[in-house]
Design an enzyme around this catalytic site. Structure first.
Site, short mmCIF file in Angstrom:
data_model
loop_
_atom_site.label_atom_id
_atom_site.label_comp_id
_atom_site.label_asym_id
_atom_site.label_seq_id
_atom_site.Cartn_x
_atom_site.Cartn_y
_atom_site.Cartn_z
N SER A 119 0.82 -1.02 -0.10
CA SER A 119 -0.28 0.44 -0.62
C SER A 119 1.16 0.86 0.06
CB SER A 119 -1.23 0.38 1.36
OG SER A 119 -1.85 1.21 1.06
N HIS A 130 -8.08 -4.61 -1.02
CA HIS A 130 -6.94 -4.66 -0.68
C HIS A 130 -5.42 -5.39 0.32
CE1 HIS A 130 -3.77 -1.54 -0.35
NE2 HIS A 130 -4.16 -0.78 1.07
#
Length: 690
Positions: free
Chosen positions: A550, A665
């Site tokens: 991320s 994610h």
């Protein structure tokens, strides 16, 4: 004049057309586009074929899957009323089961698990790859829950009402169609809801901006609008604050990444809490609103310093009055990592030089008093389960070579005892943990942990992996990762966790020194740790790799474009990489408080200096980077990784790329997917660094 105007419009059109043509890989941002998916499939096929053929791949996969599916894992508790709730995955429950046991049985170490919801069965019935995303119960009996279900693991969820007595979704119960948002019970027949209510009700960040009260038996379209933020906000959310048996309806309007207005809905009106917008509100206990400051706050003649945890008389604050008590003011080497409450006590996790401590606090006669819990040292302590109805709670302790242990504790007398420990999935007696500090470019001392064999030879040949994040005031703390043990340490690797700026290890200032125009500090800190390892002859660039996900994926993307001389392997997971368009993709606009706004010329000036996608150059000696992402990541757009790979490949650079078709994610939805992703990643690292 008309001719001049037409000429200007024509020139403007040419400029727009040129800008659009600058990025010839925009088609890869079409998540489900046929051409884009063909590209993904081709990249996946090549990567899987090469890395799965590595000699350690199957061993890593098998051992990792056994760890993920082990029956000896800790079933972490979520206490609701008289029951402990837990979500569990194993080889027989690939997508997991939501289950419960009585608190008494769980505390005795003999939980009698009652399955409430089987996600595998539900997925088969609905022909949807459901991923369980959590639940919110009806206080105080918790006989009904709102279940969050994601289609494939994204952040957007479907919310369905569930009866735990009948173990069924309630017919004609509350149902909210797929959206990013939230829902909580106000009472049995009323929800506070944020969702996509239709055109114009979402922010540019992709989150709801309207908060509504929804009565049972009515249409969601007819729910009462009680608050509406601006389209330019990050979003608005609603929830409930509990203080004993009293409940307060809270609305949070996120103005930016790190600032929010906190409002209370009371007597059919909105009351704005007069506290700093950048302060973090963490709960109410015995009429004391618990708040942590992210900047100095002056009230009358008193100034309360950044990082301080304080409390305010809640009912007086609702009237506009401030009665403030300081709970704790961390020093320059400390930060508050966690705040939680039991029925009567405040629990505070404190980091001192990135080592955890646990304290209990009591409020009496207008003052706070504290007592340190004599918990294990030199590791990470996490408060994992508290009880609204008592002072009993659970906390977890772990470090790199100590398996996680769950402790049952009582905040009333500060006693605790071991409840359950993980087995040793690898022989940790062979390794030791050391902590060092490296001097960054501006002189700042940056701490890092190193896990290595006790008999390590400092000859520069050790395969070394540096993991870092460096953003959003998130602290990187010691952890027991059994899969890292069997996949990396046992294969001869050295593991390093870098506590670089941008995180929260030393409080808000440590974070603020790494945002926006100060972002280069974060990258320089990583280079300082890397160079320190080389100076110590632990490793050399030939054997040095970095990994991040991320924001950490952005970090390592910057690192290999700025310092390709330092690394021979780079793992960039679910990354941001195109920093000119990040604010236009999915939730990207919500992070402009961290990175800046690329549409503002003066802010793009500092962003463009590090944006990995824009700093790729031909003819460089880049490492062969491994990129990983998920098709269904609706937080960080998979287009970042896709476009980076396509651009690098067209420049003649070899890359490795794996995009899981689900997982959001997190990257994976099932234990099998996690094991496969890990096996590919560590096979790559061993291939490049040994």
């Amino acid at each position: 004049m008309k001719k001049y105007t037409l000429l200007l419009l024509a020139l403007f059109g040419i400029v727009l057309s040129t800008q659009a043509q600058e990025d010839k890989y925009l088609w890869l941002e079409e998540v489900d586009g046929q051409k884009a998916l063909e590209f993904v499939n081709a990249q996946n096929k090549t990567t899987i074929a090469e890395l799965s053929a590595e000699k350690e791949y199957q061993n890593i996969y098998d051992k990792s899957l056994a760890i993920y599916n082990s029956d000896e894992r800790i079933a972490y508790p979520s206490i609701r009323g008289n029951y402990v709730y837990n979500f569990w995955k194993d080889k027989d429950h690939v997508r997991g089961i939501w289950r419960r046991s009585t608190v008494d049985d769980y505390r005795k170490g003999n939980p009698n698990w009652e399955t409430l919801l089987d996600i595998d069965k539900l997925s088969e019935e609905d022909d949807i790859k459901w991923v369980y995303k959590g639940s919110s119960g009806l206080y105080p009996n918790y006989n009904r829950f709102l279940i969050d279900l994601s289609k494939g693991g994204g952040d957007a969820v479907v919310v369905k009402e569930f009866d735990v007595t009948t173990k069924q979704f309630i017919e004609n119960g509350f149902l909210i169609e797929e959206s990013k948002g939230s829902a909580s019970y106000i009472d049995e027949n009323t929800l506070i809801v944020t969702s996509d209510f239709g055109e114009g009700t979402m922010t540019t960040s992709g989150y709801p901006r309207q908060v509504k009260l929804w009565k049972r038996g009515t249409s969601l379209n007819d729910a009462q609008l009680i608050y509406e933020g601006e389209t330019s906000d990050v979003g608005a959310w609603g929830g409930v604050l509990l203080d004993g048996s009293e409940t307060f309806t809270l609305i949070s309007r996120a103005l930016t990444t790190f600032s929010s207005e906190n409002l209370v809905w009371m007597n059919n009106e909105i009351i704005k809490l007069d506290i700093p917008d950048d302060a973090s509100l963490t709960g109410v206990l015995n009429n004391q609103l618990i708040v942590q400051l992210k900047s100095d706050w002056t009230v009358q003649t008193n100034t309360y310093n950044t990082g301080t945890l304080l409390s305010l008389n809640f009912r007086e604050l609702l009237k506009g009055n401030k009665e403030i008590q300081v709970i704790i003011e961390p020093d320059e080497f400390s930060s508050i990592s966690q705040v939680s409450t039991t029925k009567n006590k405040l629990l505070i996790g404190l980091l001192t030089n990135v080592i955890s401590e646990l304290h209990t606090y009591s409020f009496s006669k207008g003052t706070w008093s504290s007592e340190k819990v004599n918990a294990p040292d030199f590791g990470r302590i996490s408060i994992v389960g508290t009880d609204d109805l008592s002072d009993q709670y659970f906390f977890d302790f772990q470090n790199f070579i100590t398996p996680s242990t769950l402790y049952s504790a009582d905040a009333g007398d500060n006693t605790f005892k071991a409840h359950k420990s993980l087995p040793a999935f690898f022989d940790a007696s062979r390794y030791e943990v050391t902590q060092y500090k490296a001097k960054s470019k501006d002189g700042t001392m940056v701490p890092y942990f190193m896990v290595a064999a006790k008999d390590i030879k400092n000859d520069g040949t050790n395969p070394t992996l540096v993991y870092a994040y460096g953003g959003f005031e998130i602290s990187s703390q010691p952890f027991y990762a059994a899969t890292f043990g069997v996949s990396w340490l046992d294969k001869g690797g050295v593991f390093v966790l870098a506590n670089i700026r941008g995180g929260g290890e030393y409080g808000p200032k440590w974070h603020q020194d790494g945002i926006k125009e100060k972002r280069q500090n974060v990258f320089d800190d990583l280079y300082a740790v890397s160079e320190d390892l080389i100076t110590k002859k632990v490793t050399t660039p030939r054997h040095l790799g970095i990994m991040g996900g991320s924001n950490g994926g952005l970090l390592v993307g910057v690192a290999f474009t700025q310092r390709p001389d330092l690394y021979n392997a780079v793992v960039s997971q679910v990354p941001l990489l195109d920093m000119q368009r990040y604010n236009k993709l999915l939730a990207g606009a919500s992070w402009m408080g961290e990175f800046g706004d690329p549409d503002i010329p003066e802010e793009w000036e500092y962003i463009k200096k590090y944006s990995p996608y824009h700093n790729l150059k031909k003819g460089m000696d880049y490492p062969e980077v491994y990129f990983g992402t998920s098709t269904l990541d609706d937080r960080v757009h998979p287009g970042h990784a896709r476009k980076m790979v396509a651009k690098m490949n067209d420049m003649g650079y070899k890359t490795y790329y794996y995009e899981n078709t689900e997982g959001g994610h997190a990257g994976s939805s099932t234990n099998e997917q996690s094991a496969k992703s890990g096996a590919l990643t560590f096979s790559y690292l061993l291939m490049k660094l040994k």
